[in-house]
Scaffold this motif. Structure first.
Motif, short mmCIF file in Angstrom:
data_model
loop_
_atom_site.label_atom_id
_atom_site.label_comp_id
_atom_site.label_asym_id
_atom_site.label_seq_id
_atom_site.Cartn_x
_atom_site.Cartn_y
_atom_site.Cartn_z
N GLY A 13 1.71 -1.18 -10.33
CA GLY A 13 2.11 0.20 -10.07
C GLY A 13 0.99 1.21 -10.18
N ARG A 14 -0.24 0.78 -10.07
CA ARG A 14 -1.39 1.70 -10.18
C ARG A 14 -1.51 2.55 -8.92
NH1 ARG A 14 -1.37 -0.88 -14.30
NH2 ARG A 14 -3.02 -1.76 -15.56
N ALA A 15 -1.47 3.86 -9.09
CA ALA A 15 -1.60 4.79 -7.97
C ALA A 15 -2.95 4.65 -7.29
CB ALA A 15 -1.38 6.23 -8.44
N SER A 16 -3.99 4.39 -8.07
CA SER A 16 -5.33 4.25 -7.50
C SER A 16 -5.40 3.04 -6.55
CB SER A 16 -6.38 4.11 -8.60
OG SER A 16 -6.11 2.98 -9.40
N ALA A 17 -4.68 1.98 -6.86
CA ALA A 17 -4.66 0.79 -5.99
C ALA A 17 -3.94 1.10 -4.68
CB ALA A 17 -3.99 -0.38 -6.70
N PHE A 18 -2.86 1.84 -4.78
CA PHE A 18 -2.13 2.22 -3.58
C PHE A 18 -2.99 3.13 -2.71
CE2 PHE A 18 0.99 4.79 -1.20
CZ PHE A 18 1.60 3.76 -0.50
N ARG A 19 -3.68 4.06 -3.32
CA ARG A 19 -4.59 4.95 -2.59
C ARG A 19 -5.67 4.13 -1.87
NH1 ARG A 19 -4.30 8.64 -6.16
NH2 ARG A 19 -5.87 7.79 -7.53
N MET A 20 -6.20 3.13 -2.56
CA MET A 20 -7.22 2.26 -1.97
C MET A 20 -6.65 1.48 -0.79
SD MET A 20 -9.52 -0.73 -3.74
CE MET A 20 -10.33 0.43 -4.83
N LEU A 21 -5.44 0.96 -0.94
CA LEU A 21 -4.79 0.23 0.14
C LEU A 21 -4.66 1.11 1.37
CD1 LEU A 21 -3.07 -2.34 1.04
CD2 LEU A 21 -1.11 -0.93 0.40
N VAL A 22 -4.19 2.32 1.19
CA VAL A 22 -4.00 3.25 2.31
C VAL A 22 -5.34 3.56 2.95
CG1 VAL A 22 -3.27 5.57 2.96
CG2 VAL A 22 -1.85 4.21 1.40
N GLU A 23 -6.36 3.85 2.15
CA GLU A 23 -7.68 4.19 2.68
C GLU A 23 -8.27 3.03 3.48
OE1 GLU A 23 -9.95 5.40 -0.73
OE2 GLU A 23 -8.88 7.32 -0.88
N ARG A 24 -8.08 1.83 3.01
CA ARG A 24 -8.64 0.65 3.69
C ARG A 24 -7.94 0.33 5.01
NH1 ARG A 24 -9.50 -4.20 -0.73
NH2 ARG A 24 -11.17 -3.20 -1.92
N HIS A 25 -6.63 0.57 5.06
CA HIS A 25 -5.84 0.03 6.16
C HIS A 25 -5.12 1.07 7.02
CE1 HIS A 25 -6.61 -3.99 4.70
NE2 HIS A 25 -6.25 -3.60 3.50
N GLN A 26 -5.21 2.34 6.69
CA GLN A 26 -4.42 3.33 7.44
C GLN A 26 -4.81 3.40 8.92
OE1 GLN A 26 -4.84 7.15 5.61
NE2 GLN A 26 -7.06 7.22 5.86
N ASP A 27 -6.09 3.28 9.24
CA ASP A 27 -6.50 3.35 10.64
C ASP A 27 -5.97 2.17 11.43
OD1 ASP A 27 -7.80 5.75 10.20
OD2 ASP A 27 -9.79 4.82 10.00
N LYS A 28 -6.07 0.97 10.87
CA LYS A 28 -5.58 -0.22 11.56
C LYS A 28 -4.06 -0.16 11.76
CE LYS A 28 -8.98 -3.29 12.05
NZ LYS A 28 -9.33 -3.93 13.30
N VAL A 29 -3.34 0.26 10.74
CA VAL A 29 -1.88 0.36 10.83
C VAL A 29 -1.50 1.40 11.88
CG1 VAL A 29 0.19 1.09 9.56
CG2 VAL A 29 -1.40 -0.51 8.51
N TYR A 30 -2.15 2.56 11.84
CA TYR A 30 -1.87 3.62 12.80
C TYR A 30 -2.17 3.16 14.23
CZ TYR A 30 -2.53 7.81 15.60
OH TYR A 30 -2.47 8.74 16.61
N ASN A 31 -3.34 2.55 14.44
CA ASN A 31 -3.73 2.13 15.78
C ASN A 31 -2.81 1.04 16.34
OD1 ASN A 31 -5.85 3.95 16.15
ND2 ASN A 31 -7.29 2.60 15.13
#
Length: 192
Positions: A13-31
């Motif tokens: 449940g670490r917020a920092s890990a979720f933030r990292m996940l989003v930063e790493r993968h948001q472009d690929k998921v969006y595209n």
């Protein structure tokens, strides 16, 4: 941070890990969502829904596949569901417009613009994505994952939960269907 560490942090449940996940993968998921639904605003909504689902269901992730495979699976499922719903609404709006005062179509699709496409290629890409949109969903997903997201046949098989030979068959049929759909466009273009 390694993927296994990231997953452990997410499950904790670490917020920092979720933030990292989003930063790493948001472009690929969006595209990926954009390639399927072809509407930027809707793709943003789908990407948000994907990350919300990951946040809410990370405890259920069994780590039998890579985290990115799971993300792609969720993205394609959500994008295809959204796309089907929009198509159904569009068909309904066309039917209801027949009985309207001015016979106007209520939901015209906006022009499709992908962020990685130069202006001079916009017409060709619009034509290509209209043709891709006419493919069966499984062919569309396999084609987009392979030719746009540059995923291997094995990675696509994991995302789609099919065999590698099924992916190869889907890609072959997608290419055949695209040749049929795009043949008139290129014939017209080459013979002005």
């Amino acid at each position: 941070m390694q993927e296994s560490e990231l997953i452990a942090e997410l499950k904790a449940g670490r917020a920092s890990a979720f933030r990292m996940l989003v930063e790493r993968h948001q472009d690929k998921v969006y595209n990926l969502a954009l390639a399927i639904v072809q509407h930027p605003e809707e793709s943003e909504d789908i990407a948000q829904e994907v990350f919300i689902e990951v946040y809410q269901t990370i405890q259920n992730f069994r780590e039998e596949a890579k985290l990115t495979t799971w993300l792609y699976r969720i993205t394609t499922t959500k994008a295809l569901a959204h796309h089907r719903k929009r198509k159904a609404q569009k068909r309904f709006s066309v039917l209801t417009s027949l009985f309207g005062l001015n016979n106007e179509v209520l939901h015209d699709p906006p022009d499709f613009h992908h962020p990685g496409v130069s202006l001079e290629q916009q017409e060709e890409m619009r034509t290509l994505f209209k043709a891709i949109d006419q493919l069966a969903d499984t062919q569309k997903v396999a084609f987009i994952l392979h030719y746009i997201d540059e995923q291997s046949h094995r990675e696509i098989a994991e995302v789609m939960q099919v065999s590698v030979s099924a992916v190869e068959s889907l890609l072959h049929r997608a290419k055949q269907n695209l040749r049929k759909l795009l043949g008139p466009y290129y014939k017209e273009r080459n013979n002005p």
